[in-house]
Enzyme design. Structure first.
Site, mmCIF file in Angstrom:
data_model
loop_
_atom_site.group_PDB
_atom_site.id
_atom_site.type_symbol
_atom_site.label_atom_id
_atom_site.label_comp_id
_atom_site.label_asym_id
_atom_site.label_seq_id
_atom_site.Cartn_x
_atom_site.Cartn_y
_atom_site.Cartn_z
ATOM 1 N N ASP A 1 0.864 -1.173 0.000
ATOM 2 C CA ASP A 1 0.000 0.000 0.000
ATOM 3 C C ASP A 1 0.909 1.235 0.000
ATOM 4 O O ASP A 1 2.072 1.164 0.406
ATOM 5 C CB ASP A 1 -0.880 -0.048 1.258
ATOM 6 C CG ASP A 1 -1.673 1.224 1.461
ATOM 7 O OD1 ASP A 1 -2.337 1.660 0.509
ATOM 8 O OD2 ASP A 1 -1.604 1.778 2.579
ATOM 9 N N MET A 2 0.373 2.364 -0.416
ATOM 10 C CA MET A 2 1.194 3.579 -0.476
ATOM 11 C C MET A 2 0.935 4.510 0.715
ATOM 12 O O MET A 2 1.734 4.613 1.621
ATOM 13 C CB MET A 2 0.959 4.294 -1.812
ATOM 14 C CG MET A 2 1.470 3.497 -3.010
ATOM 15 S SD MET A 2 1.176 4.295 -4.597
ATOM 16 C CE MET A 2 2.186 5.775 -4.442
ATOM 17 N N LYS B 1 -7.943 -5.261 -3.527
ATOM 18 C CA LYS B 1 -6.512 -5.494 -3.714
ATOM 19 C C LYS B 1 -6.224 -6.994 -3.730
ATOM 20 O O LYS B 1 -5.285 -7.439 -4.396
ATOM 21 C CB LYS B 1 -5.722 -4.792 -2.608
ATOM 22 C CG LYS B 1 -5.811 -3.272 -2.679
ATOM 23 C CD LYS B 1 -4.996 -2.616 -1.583
ATOM 24 C CE LYS B 1 -5.090 -1.092 -1.647
ATOM 25 N NZ LYS B 1 -4.209 -0.438 -0.634
ATOM 26 N N ASP C 1 -2.513 -0.422 5.857
ATOM 27 C CA ASP C 1 -2.941 0.216 7.109
ATOM 28 C C ASP C 1 -4.443 0.426 7.222
ATOM 29 O O ASP C 1 -4.925 0.829 8.272
ATOM 30 C CB ASP C 1 -2.233 1.577 7.271
ATOM 31 C CG ASP C 1 -2.738 2.611 6.270
ATOM 32 O OD1 ASP C 1 -3.070 3.738 6.681
ATOM 33 O OD2 ASP C 1 -2.821 2.300 5.067
ATOM 34 N N SER C 2 -5.206 0.175 6.141
ATOM 35 C CA SER C 2 -6.636 0.524 6.152
ATOM 36 C C SER C 2 -7.514 -0.635 5.695
ATOM 37 O O SER C 2 -7.008 -1.684 5.286
ATOM 38 C CB SER C 2 -6.875 1.753 5.268
ATOM 39 O OG SER C 2 -6.206 2.885 5.793
#
Length: 248
Positions: free
Chosen positions: A10-11, A176, A199-200
């Site tokens: 993830d970014m 994803k 993180d989400s």
């Protein structure tokens, strides 16, 4: 030799720090993974255009997953798969947004982003565009709960978030994780050979289904509960730490 062949990062809140930068430490350990023959892929809710500069910064020619799995790229600019969001849903989501004037909203098409301040021209209609994702943002918990309850009642949408203040919507089944499965098929590897970090809520499916699911130290509680391990925060180079500790 590591058993992992693909690291899906993830970014925002993961690879990027709170200033939306890639730290020197993260960049170094991404390069070390690449040098070890491991594929490193972005796996982001961002659209391709806003993810690309970071891929170029790291000199990545590897796959990318954008708009929460709505697009899968085998390398920058080489599209492998795209799943569009029905214009009918976008119209419903937009009309719902307008019922809550305090809520910010945005929508990705295959070519650009529309939002509350800049929506498409009245001479066009929803069918004029190839939609990918719709999102809401508000710090008003009540408004967000009302919107969430409404869209959940419709069915037919994949509902996640990329922060505690937003709601993100993709076509049902698009995540994803679904994109990673497509990438694995293309690469000829198994999901057990994938490391997924985030993180989400839009990271949870991938974290659960990957061989190693990693939550950031700053991740939402539900993400930490779904993960196999928790690394350092995005401001403490958690990606570098996970590559160093669990991959290489």
């Amino acid at each position: 030799m590591t058993k992992y062949k693909l690291i899906a990062l993830d970014m925002d809140g993961t690879l990027l720090n709170e200033q939306s930068e890639i730290s020197a430490e993260n960049a170094e350990w991404v390069q070390r993974a690449l040098d070890a023959g491991i594929t490193v892929s972005f796996s982001t809710g961002r659209g391709f255009a806003s993810a690309l500069p970071f891929a170029e910064q790291l000199k990545l020619t590897t796959p990318m997953i954008t708009v929460n799995g709505g697009e899968v790229w085998t390398q920058p600019h080489v599209l492998y798969k795209r799943t569009e969001l029905s214009p009918l849903y976008v119209q419903q989501l937009h009309e719902l947004a307008k019922q809550h004037p305090e809520v910010w909203f945005w929508a990705y098409t295959t070519s650009e982003i529309y939002n509350k301040e800049r929506w498409f021209d009245a001479s066009e209609n929803y069918d004029s565009f190839n939609w990918l994702k719709f999102g809401y943002y508000t710090e008003d918990d009540r408004a967000r709960e009302l919107i969430l309850a409404e869209v959940q009642s419709w069915g037919g949408l994949e509902i996640t978030n990329s922060s505690l203040q937003n709601i993100e919507l993709n076509p049902l089944g698009i995540s994803k994780a679904s994109a990673l499965k497509d990438l694995c098929e293309w690469m000829g590897i198994e999901m057990s050979q994938v490391v997924a970090a985030g993180d989400s809520l839009n990271d949870i499916a991938a974290i659960r289904e990957a061989g190693l699911g990693v939550a950031m130290g700053n991740a939402q509680d539900a993400v930490k509960e779904a993960a196999d391990v928790v690394t350092l925060t995005n401001d403490k180079h958690g990606v570098a730490e996970l590559i160093k500790r669990y991959v290489l």
